[in-house]
Design a protein around this motif. Structure first.
Motif, short mmCIF file in Angstrom:
data_model
loop_
_atom_site.label_atom_id
_atom_site.label_comp_id
_atom_site.label_asym_id
_atom_site.label_seq_id
_atom_site.Cartn_x
_atom_site.Cartn_y
_atom_site.Cartn_z
N ASP A 264 0.83 -1.21 0.00
CA ASP A 264 0.00 0.00 0.00
C ASP A 264 0.86 1.26 0.00
O ASP A 264 0.54 2.23 -0.68
CB ASP A 264 -0.97 0.00 1.18
CG ASP A 264 -0.30 -0.21 2.52
OD1 ASP A 264 0.87 -0.66 2.57
OD2 ASP A 264 -0.96 0.06 3.54
N ARG A 265 1.96 1.23 0.71
CA ARG A 265 2.85 2.39 0.76
C ARG A 265 3.51 2.65 -0.59
O ARG A 265 3.58 3.79 -1.05
CB ARG A 265 3.92 2.16 1.83
CG ARG A 265 4.87 3.33 2.01
CD ARG A 265 5.82 3.13 3.16
NE ARG A 265 6.63 1.93 2.94
CZ ARG A 265 7.38 1.36 3.87
NH1 ARG A 265 7.39 1.83 5.09
NH2 ARG A 265 8.09 0.30 3.59
N VAL A 266 3.96 1.57 -1.24
CA VAL A 266 4.59 1.71 -2.56
C VAL A 266 3.57 2.19 -3.58
O VAL A 266 3.88 3.05 -4.42
CB VAL A 266 5.27 0.39 -2.99
CG1 VAL A 266 5.88 0.53 -4.37
CG2 VAL A 266 6.33 -0.03 -1.98
N LYS B 114 0.12 -16.34 2.78
CA LYS B 114 1.26 -16.97 3.46
C LYS B 114 2.46 -17.12 2.53
O LYS B 114 3.55 -17.43 2.98
CB LYS B 114 0.86 -18.35 3.99
CG LYS B 114 -0.24 -18.29 5.02
CD LYS B 114 0.25 -17.65 6.29
CE LYS B 114 -0.85 -17.63 7.33
NZ LYS B 114 -0.59 -16.72 8.40
N ALA B 115 2.25 -16.92 1.24
CA ALA B 115 3.33 -17.10 0.27
C ALA B 115 3.06 -16.23 -0.94
O ALA B 115 1.93 -15.81 -1.19
CB ALA B 115 3.42 -18.56 -0.15
N ILE B 116 4.14 -15.95 -1.68
CA ILE B 116 4.03 -15.23 -2.95
C ILE B 116 5.01 -15.87 -3.92
O ILE B 116 6.14 -16.20 -3.53
CB ILE B 116 4.29 -13.72 -2.79
CG1 ILE B 116 4.13 -12.99 -4.13
CG2 ILE B 116 5.64 -13.45 -2.16
CD1 ILE B 116 4.19 -11.48 -4.03
N ARG B 117 4.57 -16.08 -5.12
CA ARG B 117 5.46 -16.64 -6.14
C ARG B 117 6.47 -15.57 -6.56
O ARG B 117 6.15 -14.39 -6.64
CB ARG B 117 4.67 -17.07 -7.37
CG ARG B 117 3.78 -18.23 -7.11
CD ARG B 117 2.97 -18.54 -8.35
NE ARG B 117 2.00 -19.56 -8.02
CZ ARG B 117 1.81 -20.66 -8.73
NH1 ARG B 117 2.49 -20.84 -9.83
NH2 ARG B 117 0.93 -21.54 -8.36
N PHE B 118 7.69 -16.03 -6.81
CA PHE B 118 8.72 -15.10 -7.26
C PHE B 118 8.33 -14.43 -8.57
O PHE B 118 8.64 -13.26 -8.79
CB PHE B 118 10.07 -15.79 -7.41
CG PHE B 118 10.77 -16.02 -6.10
CD1 PHE B 118 10.81 -15.05 -5.12
CD2 PHE B 118 11.41 -17.22 -5.86
CE1 PHE B 118 11.47 -15.26 -3.92
CE2 PHE B 118 12.08 -17.44 -4.66
CZ PHE B 118 12.11 -16.47 -3.69
N THR B 119 7.62 -15.14 -9.44
CA THR B 119 7.21 -14.54 -10.71
C THR B 119 6.23 -13.39 -10.47
O THR B 119 6.28 -12.37 -11.16
CB THR B 119 6.58 -15.58 -11.64
OG1 THR B 119 5.53 -16.26 -10.96
CG2 THR B 119 7.62 -16.59 -12.12
N CYS C 95 7.34 -5.83 -8.94
CA CYS C 95 8.51 -4.94 -8.87
C CYS C 95 8.79 -4.29 -10.22
O CYS C 95 9.18 -3.12 -10.27
CB CYS C 95 9.73 -5.73 -8.40
SG CYS C 95 9.66 -6.17 -6.65
N ARG C 96 8.58 -5.02 -11.30
CA ARG C 96 8.81 -4.46 -12.63
C ARG C 96 7.84 -3.31 -12.90
O ARG C 96 8.23 -2.23 -13.33
CB ARG C 96 8.67 -5.55 -13.71
CG ARG C 96 8.97 -5.05 -15.11
CD ARG C 96 8.97 -6.16 -16.16
NE ARG C 96 7.78 -7.00 -16.13
CZ ARG C 96 7.74 -8.26 -15.68
NH1 ARG C 96 8.82 -8.83 -15.21
NH2 ARG C 96 6.61 -8.94 -15.69
N VAL C 97 6.56 -3.52 -12.60
CA VAL C 97 5.55 -2.49 -12.85
C VAL C 97 5.76 -1.28 -11.93
O VAL C 97 5.67 -0.14 -12.38
CB VAL C 97 4.13 -3.07 -12.66
CG1 VAL C 97 3.09 -1.97 -12.67
CG2 VAL C 97 3.83 -4.10 -13.75
N LEU C 98 6.06 -1.53 -10.66
CA LEU C 98 6.23 -0.43 -9.70
C LEU C 98 7.64 0.16 -9.71
O LEU C 98 7.89 1.13 -9.01
CB LEU C 98 5.87 -0.91 -8.29
CG LEU C 98 4.42 -1.30 -8.06
CD1 LEU C 98 4.24 -1.83 -6.65
CD2 LEU C 98 3.51 -0.11 -8.32
N GLN C 99 8.54 -0.48 -10.48
CA GLN C 99 9.94 -0.04 -10.54
C GLN C 99 10.52 0.09 -9.14
O GLN C 99 10.97 1.16 -8.72
CB GLN C 99 10.07 1.26 -11.33
CG GLN C 99 9.63 1.12 -12.76
CD GLN C 99 9.80 2.38 -13.57
OE1 GLN C 99 9.96 3.47 -13.03
NE2 GLN C 99 9.75 2.25 -14.87
#
Length: 74
Positions: free
Chosen positions: A7-9, A40-45, A51-55
């Motif tokens: 939310d902060r990003v 409880k988990a997030i896929r690296f993809t 991260c790519r979209v939010l730079q």
């Protein structure tokens, strides 16, 4: 514990959750669960796409915070 700071990003980037979901290609519901820390988990993809979209870096989204529980008595 790991705290999600998505939310902060999003606020820093002036982007709405719906816009990020569309650009990353995941549902609003799943992204909302991530944002609120209900996963409880997030896929690296998925993390890579966010991260790519939010730079940003993964550390901008994920933060380690020590648990505030007192140590167990012995």
């Amino acid at each position: 514990m790991i705290v999600i700071r998505l939310d902060r990003v999003l606020a820093d980037r002036k982007m709405r959750l719906n816009d990020l979901a569309a650009r990353v290609g995941i549902s609003n519901v799943n992204l909302s669960y991530l944002k609120t820390g209900k996963v409880k988990a997030i896929r690296f993809t998925t993390l890579e796409a966010i991260c790519r979209v939010l730079q940003c870096q993964p550390g901008d989204i994920l933060e380690y915070v020590e648990d505030e529980e007192p140590p167990a008595e012995q």
